[in-house]
Design a protein around this motif. Sequence first.
Motif, mmCIF file in Angstrom:
data_model
loop_
_atom_site.group_PDB
_atom_site.id
_atom_site.type_symbol
_atom_site.label_atom_id
_atom_site.label_comp_id
_atom_site.label_asym_id
_atom_site.label_seq_id
_atom_site.Cartn_x
_atom_site.Cartn_y
_atom_site.Cartn_z
ATOM 1 N N GLN A 1 0.841 -1.199 0.000
ATOM 2 C CA GLN A 1 0.000 0.000 0.000
ATOM 3 C C GLN A 1 0.872 1.244 0.000
ATOM 4 O OE1 GLN A 1 -3.141 -0.047 2.893
ATOM 5 N NE2 GLN A 1 -3.303 2.194 2.969
ATOM 6 N N GLN A 2 0.508 2.231 -0.812
ATOM 7 C CA GLN A 2 1.307 3.447 -0.918
ATOM 8 C C GLN A 2 0.802 4.516 0.050
ATOM 9 O OE1 GLN A 2 1.406 4.682 -5.045
ATOM 10 N NE2 GLN A 2 3.056 3.240 -5.509
ATOM 11 N N LEU A 3 1.750 5.108 0.765
ATOM 12 C CA LEU A 3 1.481 6.240 1.640
ATOM 13 C C LEU A 3 2.094 7.477 1.016
ATOM 14 C CD1 LEU A 3 2.502 4.536 5.021
ATOM 15 C CD2 LEU A 3 0.226 4.592 3.973
ATOM 16 N N ARG A 4 1.463 8.611 1.200
ATOM 17 C CA ARG A 4 1.963 9.861 0.610
ATOM 18 C C ARG A 4 2.707 10.688 1.653
ATOM 19 N NH1 ARG A 4 2.273 9.857 -4.905
ATOM 20 N NH2 ARG A 4 0.582 8.505 -5.653
ATOM 21 N N LEU A 5 3.955 10.993 1.344
ATOM 22 C CA LEU A 5 4.782 11.760 2.251
ATOM 23 C C LEU A 5 4.346 13.220 2.272
ATOM 24 C CD1 LEU A 5 7.380 11.476 4.010
ATOM 25 C CD2 LEU A 5 8.671 12.166 1.984
ATOM 26 N N GLU B 1 14.527 13.628 2.706
ATOM 27 C CA GLU B 1 15.088 14.305 1.541
ATOM 28 C C GLU B 1 14.189 14.198 0.308
ATOM 29 O OE1 GLU B 1 18.863 12.463 1.064
ATOM 30 O OE2 GLU B 1 19.615 13.104 3.028
ATOM 31 N N ARG B 2 13.175 13.337 0.355
ATOM 32 C CA ARG B 2 12.309 13.162 -0.809
ATOM 33 C C ARG B 2 11.253 14.263 -0.850
ATOM 34 N NH1 ARG B 2 11.230 6.619 -1.172
ATOM 35 N NH2 ARG B 2 13.318 5.968 -0.450
ATOM 36 N N PRO B 3 10.760 14.589 -2.058
ATOM 37 C CA PRO B 3 9.774 15.667 -2.188
ATOM 38 C C PRO B 3 8.455 15.323 -1.505
ATOM 39 C CG PRO B 3 10.766 15.101 -4.318
ATOM 40 C CD PRO B 3 11.177 14.040 -3.359
ATOM 41 N N VAL C 1 5.348 6.210 -0.886
ATOM 42 C CA VAL C 1 6.222 5.281 -0.161
ATOM 43 C C VAL C 1 5.374 4.108 0.282
ATOM 44 C CG1 VAL C 1 7.807 4.990 1.777
ATOM 45 C CG2 VAL C 1 7.569 7.239 0.696
ATOM 46 N N THR C 2 5.772 2.897 -0.069
ATOM 47 C CA THR C 2 4.986 1.746 0.354
ATOM 48 C C THR C 2 5.172 1.505 1.857
ATOM 49 O OG1 THR C 2 6.715 0.105 -0.053
ATOM 50 C CG2 THR C 2 5.265 0.670 -1.910
ATOM 51 N N VAL C 3 4.196 0.836 2.436
ATOM 52 C CA VAL C 3 4.280 0.479 3.851
ATOM 53 C C VAL C 3 5.523 -0.371 4.096
ATOM 54 C CG1 VAL C 3 3.174 -0.884 5.680
ATOM 55 C CG2 VAL C 3 1.797 0.642 4.231
ATOM 56 N N ARG C 4 5.805 -1.305 3.182
ATOM 57 C CA ARG C 4 6.975 -2.181 3.345
ATOM 58 C C ARG C 4 8.268 -1.359 3.338
ATOM 59 N NH1 ARG C 4 9.041 -7.381 2.021
ATOM 60 N NH2 ARG C 4 11.217 -7.322 2.698
ATOM 61 N N ASP D 1 15.044 5.329 10.261
ATOM 62 C CA ASP D 1 14.566 6.530 9.571
ATOM 63 C C ASP D 1 13.413 7.145 10.360
ATOM 64 O OD1 ASP D 1 13.098 8.237 7.642
ATOM 65 O OD2 ASP D 1 14.543 7.437 6.197
ATOM 66 N N ASN D 2 13.620 8.340 10.871
ATOM 67 C CA ASN D 2 12.596 8.995 11.690
ATOM 68 C C ASN D 2 11.397 9.451 10.877
ATOM 69 O OD1 ASN D 2 13.820 8.688 14.198
ATOM 70 N ND2 ASN D 2 15.048 10.531 13.946
ATOM 71 N N THR D 3 11.636 9.917 9.657
ATOM 72 C CA THR D 3 10.520 10.345 8.819
ATOM 73 C C THR D 3 9.637 9.155 8.458
ATOM 74 O OG1 THR D 3 11.750 12.232 7.936
ATOM 75 C CG2 THR D 3 9.921 11.415 6.608
ATOM 76 N N ALA D 4 10.241 8.013 8.161
ATOM 77 C CA ALA D 4 9.457 6.807 7.898
ATOM 78 C C ALA D 4 8.606 6.444 9.104
ATOM 79 C CB ALA D 4 10.387 5.656 7.528
#
Length: 461
Positions: free
Chosen positions: A223-227, A241-243, A248-251, A262-265
């Motif tokens: 499943q894709q999550l939107r940053l 660092e990504r826009p 980003v997939t859950v996996r 990764d704190n942002t993850a």
Amino acid sequence: MGAATAAALVLSGCSSPYDGAASTDGRSPGAPGTAAPSRPAVTPTATAHPPNDAVGRQMSWMLGQMNTDPVSSDVSSRFTEQFQAEVPPAQWLVMLGQLRAQAPWVLESVTSDGKAGSASVVAQGRRYSLTMTVDDAGRIDGALLKEGAQGETATTWPQVEQRAQLAAPQVSILAATVGDDGSLEVVHRSGEQGVRPIASMFKLYVLAAVAEQVRDGALSWDQQLRLTAQDKTLPSGTLQERPDGTAVTVREAADLMIRISDNTATDLLMRAVGEDTVRAAAARAGATHPEGITPFLTPRQMFWLGYGDAPQALDARAKWAAADAQTRAQLLEQVPMPGPGPENIDMTSTPWRSGVGWFATPQEVVQAHLYLDTLAGDAALAPLREILTKNGGIAVPDWSEQAFKGGSDSGVIALSFLAPPPQGTQRRQALVMIGTGERPVDEETFVAATADAARLLSEHR
């Protein structure tokens, strides 16, 4: 950046596995604002000469540059393109100037197989390790200079304690074997076994919540999550660092959260499942001290609460330890969080002493590992084992595919492992080591003491 921190800089893309570790939440030992723990001065025990191979010649050149050889402004023939992309020549020259200020650098010992090598060097009463790798053309594609570990290799549990205490005054150790029913047989236990700061080991609870949601059909690994900008936080990881809007997939987020802390993850996954879901999963994973994880802070919240200099953050920190859950939620709501994190973090402060962070007992950390291991037995949750073992942890001959999670913060380092049964045994092995103090921890020494403990535990029959 002072001369003392220059010698701890990562010279290429090398990084610690301990969160980050060795970042220790991904901060390099040379991160601005850190203060190295005090150590007794050392003197060189010998004088060595680099071998006449590709690594030896490059080490000889680098040490000459760090000492008094004429500075080479053209480094293209010395470093690979990838190295230069990560450490541009101008940055190398700045770092070199800081290193030369500490000269002379004395080479004590060196080993090399022609493609990779390591050396012990001493400067201004401090001992450092220099590791280096070269490509097929003999150019440097990896180099790491960092302060070496204190103390001798520990061969008994009291020696492990003593070595770990060189790094952090308060040390908690729990080493155990695990029965098929999850029961623990303690091999060694020392130090405070009550609620302790666990730094990024809290991410085991987040992973448990994600896994439960996948099992129950509320999420899927692909499943894709939107940053979003609100997910981004510092300092460890790469996802920030990504826009904005990146899928980003859950996996992938789960893998980044555990493998490189990764704190942002982590913020992204916590937004996807919700705080209440994480706290409930933590209870099922064995957390029996809800006061240590309430509110269940995101990394972004923790950094603004623990290190922010706004009046609201200062007020919240002063009241946090004594506040109940409702008051803490109100205090947190008032703390401004205008970006990924405070720009000037004072790493000599210790938020954990104000009750800011995540707290659990060493045994609860073991129980979290065991809970995740049980979940991984579900076919739909098979990726859990790869996520937990991908980092690699500590190299121990009898431990293969160990599940590992570590973490660190100012004045805290925490490392945890669940290993399959060593050869000749039937019981899994678990190790948790937590070190705390009122100043930054000597991570290299603590990791070395932990490696000693892991070897001792792996030899237990």
